[in-house]
Structures are given as structure tokens and as C-alpha cells.
Write an enzyme that holds these catalytic residues in place. Structure first.
Site, mmCIF file in Angstrom:
data_model
loop_
_atom_site.group_PDB
_atom_site.id
_atom_site.type_symbol
_atom_site.label_atom_id
_atom_site.label_comp_id
_atom_site.label_asym_id
_atom_site.label_seq_id
_atom_site.Cartn_x
_atom_site.Cartn_y
_atom_site.Cartn_z
ATOM 1 N N GLY A 75 0.760 -1.243 0.000
ATOM 2 C CA GLY A 75 0.000 0.000 0.000
ATOM 3 C C GLY A 75 0.785 1.284 0.000
ATOM 4 C CD GLU A 113 0.320 -9.271 1.721
ATOM 5 O OE1 GLU A 113 -0.584 -8.531 1.262
ATOM 6 O OE2 GLU A 113 0.077 -10.258 2.436
ATOM 7 N N GLY A 134 3.775 -3.815 -3.805
ATOM 8 C CA GLY A 134 3.660 -4.062 -5.242
ATOM 9 C C GLY A 134 4.093 -2.828 -6.009
ATOM 10 N NE ARG A 135 0.132 2.200 -6.095
ATOM 11 C CZ ARG A 135 -0.952 2.198 -6.875
ATOM 12 N NH1 ARG A 135 -0.901 2.692 -8.076
ATOM 13 N NH2 ARG A 135 -2.096 1.692 -6.428
ATOM 14 N NE ARG A 165 -2.653 2.744 -11.482
ATOM 15 C CZ ARG A 165 -2.522 3.943 -10.965
ATOM 16 N NH1 ARG A 165 -1.976 4.903 -11.672
ATOM 17 N NH2 ARG A 165 -2.919 4.202 -9.748
ATOM 18 C CB CYS A 171 -15.177 2.843 -29.870
ATOM 19 S SG CYS A 171 -14.288 2.732 -31.415
ATOM 20 C CE1 TYR A 208 -1.787 -3.713 -8.606
ATOM 21 C CE2 TYR A 208 -0.622 -1.719 -7.964
ATOM 22 C CZ TYR A 208 -1.098 -2.974 -7.663
ATOM 23 O OH TYR A 208 -0.879 -3.503 -6.411
HETATM 24 N N1 LLP Z 1 -1.543 -7.052 -0.641
HETATM 25 C C1 LLP Z 1 -2.853 -7.141 -0.938
HETATM 26 C C2 LLP Z 1 -3.677 -8.075 -0.177
HETATM 27 C C3 LLP Z 1 -3.398 -6.333 -1.947
HETATM 28 O O1 LLP Z 1 -4.700 -6.418 -2.217
HETATM 29 C C4 LLP Z 1 -2.564 -5.445 -2.669
HETATM 30 C C5 LLP Z 1 -3.099 -4.593 -3.729
HETATM 31 C C6 LLP Z 1 -1.195 -5.396 -2.335
HETATM 32 C C7 LLP Z 1 -0.727 -6.213 -1.309
HETATM 33 C C8 LLP Z 1 -0.217 -4.491 -3.043
HETATM 34 O O2 LLP Z 1 -0.504 -3.162 -2.849
HETATM 35 P P1 LLP Z 1 0.492 -2.019 -3.373
HETATM 36 O O3 LLP Z 1 1.749 -2.109 -2.549
HETATM 37 O O4 LLP Z 1 0.750 -2.274 -4.802
HETATM 38 O O5 LLP Z 1 -0.258 -0.759 -3.149
HETATM 39 N N2 LLP Z 1 -5.042 -1.486 -9.613
HETATM 40 C C9 LLP Z 1 -4.902 -0.432 -8.635
HETATM 41 C C10 LLP Z 1 -4.279 -0.932 -7.348
HETATM 42 C C11 LLP Z 1 -5.012 -2.095 -6.741
HETATM 43 C C12 LLP Z 1 -4.324 -2.660 -5.546
HETATM 44 C C13 LLP Z 1 -4.941 -3.954 -5.171
HETATM 45 N N3 LLP Z 1 -4.325 -4.610 -4.070
HETATM 46 C C14 LLP Z 1 -4.134 0.736 -9.232
HETATM 47 O O6 LLP Z 1 -3.741 0.655 -10.400
HETATM 48 O O7 LLP Z 1 -3.945 1.753 -8.574
#
Ligand code: LLP
Length: 420
Positions: free
Chosen positions: A239, A274, A276-277, A313, A344, A373
Site C-alpha cells: 500500500g 506485500e 507491489g506498486r 488507470r 471507442c 498495474y
Molecule cells: N496485498 C494485498 C492483499 C493487496 O490487495 C494489494 C493490492 C497489495 C498487497 C499491493 O498493494 P500495493 O503495494 O501495490 O499498493 N489497480 C490499482 C491498485 C489495486 C491494488 C490492489 N491490491 C491501481 O492501479 O492503482
């Protein structure tokens, strides 16, 4: 920090000239910097180097096998949410004892696959899921290591659609039921309680909601231990936001780490993350070509060859991505444009009312911060092929996903061959 910079007004990905790459690969395409991926995972891991921590990269952000293999080589684990992501993580060489399985809807088949792979942890999100996991583990004669994902009812996240920790969100077990569910879990023969899990949202740009949620989790761990539960792990999810070039600048991982160490020090638990981004977002960009400049009655449009099916996004979350020319002309006059794709739908845009230098058809632009993403949420809408993903390492590049042919795109479709 990333490795996309201008050299004499030409944009480079590490030591690769992006214009030359675009001529070779054809637009649109994603380009990722290996040095940036490695840097980001190191920055995150180093921030927790003095604690017992597992960094389980959230595969959904960018699941390309080559990306996963790079992160595996840096010691990362994986946070997966489907059998497909589990298979990817294992395929790329991530050890099962570093894999956690999140998600509200794990199916029987997915639980079986994860139990057979002997993953590190199931993040269980409801009472019926816990029941199902106990039964499936029993049938396979396995013990499922479990953390229960709790919903702390904290608002966080860069957009309503990426907030996950409020009580109206589908995620996690309601705070008020958590202790009772742990009590039930302790009686289940094929469940072994390992920890507490939470994930409150994505693109979180300040520390306050993290602190509120993590303090609550620390309190819960104390209560659970009083109830006689053994809690060895605390999974704090992902997050942490990244800079997108507009809006607030999110905290540095070191400040995030300092807060977490302060809150969790008395608990004596292994921490799981966890992210990701934070790992992939600024390690990638999307290269697109200007097709037409269109003067509408109310607006000017730059029509580019990338579209919402490639990067959804902006359409889905009103997300801001910086757009910069691949060849910079410092004398160019700026004007205000909507940057749109050929799909379209009125929601097919990359940017609205953006100040950009005047450009001519055929020129390339880079859509920044598209490594997370981006490709992972792309589709073939309008029968547009999935676009290539290119990895750069110094002055070398490799196509890590190629553009499919029309035959490949339609290979799963058939004219009916009726069966009676
Ligand atoms: N752990 C869980 C349980 C999650 O649901 C997520 C993201 C993460 C970790 C990783 O979160 P991060 O560190 O990437 O913020 N598609 C959206 C973001 C959706 C995130 C979903 N869950 C976007 O493009 O902003």
C-alpha cells in the site's frame, strides 16, 4: 528514483535510447528498467534489514515472469491471489516458503494447489473460507498455516476504488468478530494459526492511516495472546504510495519502516510485507506514438496509439501519469491537450487538460510510472493485441512479452462445432 533520464534531450531507459527502441519494437510498448526494480526491492528490504522480515512482492502489480525472476534473485517472496499467480511465482523460482496467498475468494482448486506447494501462509478472509481450508487440508492430510486478515476499519488509499480497509469493503474479517474466529480456528485440526494479516489500501500517501491500523493490529495481537493464541507473524500488506509527478509525495520507505519498528518492537513477531506498486511502479513506462492532432470545438486532442486497454488507470481511478516527449525540444510551445487513445469509449484517455509541448504525428511520448498495474490490467478490448514488454539492463534489452499475432489472439475461439 528510477533510471529513465534525458541525455542530450533524448529519453533513455538506462543506456538504451528509447526512440531507437521504439523503431525496433514498434509502439505502443512497456519498457522496464532492471536496475530500478533491483534498486526498489533493495531499498525496501534494507529498511527492514535489522528486523525479522519477509518481503513478499505483490505479484498483481507486475506479474511478468522476467520481473518475478529478478525479484526472486534479490531474495523476494511473493504475495499471490490466484492459482495463476502462484504458478508464476513458483515458475520464476520463488521458494514456496516465501509465498503468501491473499484474496477473498480462494477456490477449492486454488487451496489444493497452494497446500500441495507447501506455501508459507494463507491469509484467510472469512469464516466460511477458514472452514473450507480446514476441510480441504484435512482431505489432503496437510496442515494449513494461517493468518487471518482483519479489517481495521481505517480509511486509506489514493482512490475510493483502491481502499480496502474500511468496514464497507469486502476485505478481511470484521474487527468485532476477529477474536471469536481465532478461537474457532484454534480448534480446527488442519489449521495452524501463525499470525495476523491486514492490508488497508493502495497508493497511500501519508503515514497516519498506517499508524492507526498497525496500532490496532498490535492491540489485537496482545488480546489474542491473552486468549492463549500463539501469534508469531504480523503481515502488514502493501500500500505504500509512489510519486506520480502530481499530488502529495508519499513517505520514504525508511520513514514507513521507522513507524513500523516503533509500533511492532514490543510484539516479537516476524513481519511480512506485500509491496507491489512501490517496487514496480516507477520501474516502467509506456511508450506511445502520436497518431493525429485533432482540434475539437472545445478541446485539443493528441490521439496516441496507446489506449485504455493498455493502461486503464486514468479511466478507472482518474489516475495521473506524467507524459513526456521521448525527444525533448526545449523551445517547443506548450498547449493544453487531452491525450486520448483510439478505443471507442469516452473514458479512453491517458490525460485530460494537460500542458504539453506541441508535437507532430509520428513523434513518441513516454507515459511515466506505468510499471505497476499497467500491463497487468491490460486487455484485448477492441481486438487490440496485448502490447510488448521490454526489459532493459544497461545497454541491453530483451523482449519479455511479445506482441501476439491475430491467430494467437483468437486461438481459443471456434466457430461452433455443435455437439448433441
Ligand atoms: N496485498 C494485498 C492483499 C493487496 O490487495 C494489494 C493490492 C497489495 C498487497 C499491493 O498493494 P500495493 O503495494 O501495490 O499498493 N489497480 C490499482 C491498485 C489495486 C491494488 C490492489 N491490491 C491501481 O492501479 O492503482
Amino acid at each position: 528514483m528510477h533510471h529513465f533520464d534525458y541525455r542530450q534531450d533524448r529519453l533513455y531507459a538506462e543506456d538504451i535510447d528509447i526512440s531507437a527502441l521504439a523503431e525496433k519494437v514498434g509502439t505502443p510498448f512497456y519498457v522496464y528498467s532492471e536496475a530500478t526494480l533491483r534498486r526498489h526491492i533493495k531499498v525496501f528490504s534494507t529498511a527492514f534489514a535489522d528486523t525479522d522480515a519477509l518481503v513478499a512482492y505483490s505479484v498483481k502489480a507486475n506479474p511478468n515472469l522476467a520481473v518475478l525472476r529478478i525479484l526472486a534473485s534479490e531474495g523476494a517472496g511473493a504475495d499471490v491471489v490466484s492459482a495463476g499467480e502462484l504458478t508464476r511465482a513458483l515458475h520464476a523460482g520463488i521458494a514456496p516458503e516465501k509465498i503468501v496467498f491473499s484474496g477473498v475468494g480462494k477456490t477449492t482448486e486454488e487451496m489444493e494447489a497452494a497446500l500441495n506447494a507447501e506455501i508459507y501462509q494463507f491469509n484467510v478472509e472469512s469464516a466460511p473460507e477458514l472452514e473450507a481450508l480446514n476441510n480441504i487440508a484435512g482431505d489432503l492430510d496437510k496442515i494449513a498455516p494461517v493468518a487471518i486478515r482483519v479489517n481495521p476499519d481505517v480509511a486509506a488509499g489514493g482512490h475510493d476504488k483502491i481502499s480496502t480497509g474500511r468496514k464497507e469493503d469486502k476485505f478481511g474479517v470484521p474487527w468485532t468478530n476477529a477474536r471469536a474466529l481465532y478461537a474457532r480456528a484454534r480448534e480446527m485440526q488442519n489449521i495452524r494459526i501463525k499470525g495476523v494479516d491486514l492490508h488497508i489500501g493502495s497508493q497511500i500517501a501519508d503515514l497516519a492511516p498506517f499508524e492507526t491500523a498497525f496500532e490496532k493490529a498490535a492491540g489485537l495481537i496482545k488480546d489474542l495472546r491473552e486468549d492463549g493464541c500463539t501469534i508469531e507473524r504480523l503481515d502488514l500488506g502493501g500500500g505504500l504510495g509512489i510519486p506520480y509527478g502530481a499530488g502529495t509525495i508519499p513517505p520514504h520507505p525508511n520513514d514507513y519502516a521507522e513507524l513500523i519498528k516503533r509500533v511492532t518492537a514490543p510484539l516479537d513477531v516476524q513481519l511480512i510485507f506485500e509491496p507491489g506498486r512501490m517496487i514496480a511502479g516507477n520501474a516502467g513506462l509506456l511508450v506511445t506514438k502520436l497518431v493525429y492532432v485533432k482540434e475539437g470545438e472545445a478541446r485539443k486532442f493528441l490521439i496516441v496509439d496507446a489506449a485504455m486497454n493498455d493502461l486503464i488507470r486514468p479511466a478507472l481511478y482518474d489516475a495521473h501519469h506524467d507524459i513526456i516527449p521521448v525527444k525533448r525540444d526545449m523551445d517547443a510551445v506548450n498547449a493544453r491537450y487531452d491525450v486520448v487513445g483510439p478505443v471507442c469509449e469516452s473514458s479512453d484517455y491517458i490525460a485530460k487538460a494537460r500542458n504539453l509541448p506541441e508535437m507532430a504525428p509520428g513523434e513518441y511520448m513516454a507515459i511515466m510510472s506505468a510499471g505497476a498495474y499497467g500491463a497487468s490490467q491490460s486487455s484485448q478490448y477492441n481486438t487490440r493485441p496485448l502490447i510488448p514488454e521490454v526489459l532493459v539492463n544497461g545497454d541491453k534489452h530483451a523482449i519479455i512479452r511479445r506482441r501476439p499475432t491475430f491467430d494467437e489472439m483468437t486461438a481459443l475461439e471456434h466457430y461452433p462445432d455443435w455437439i448433441d
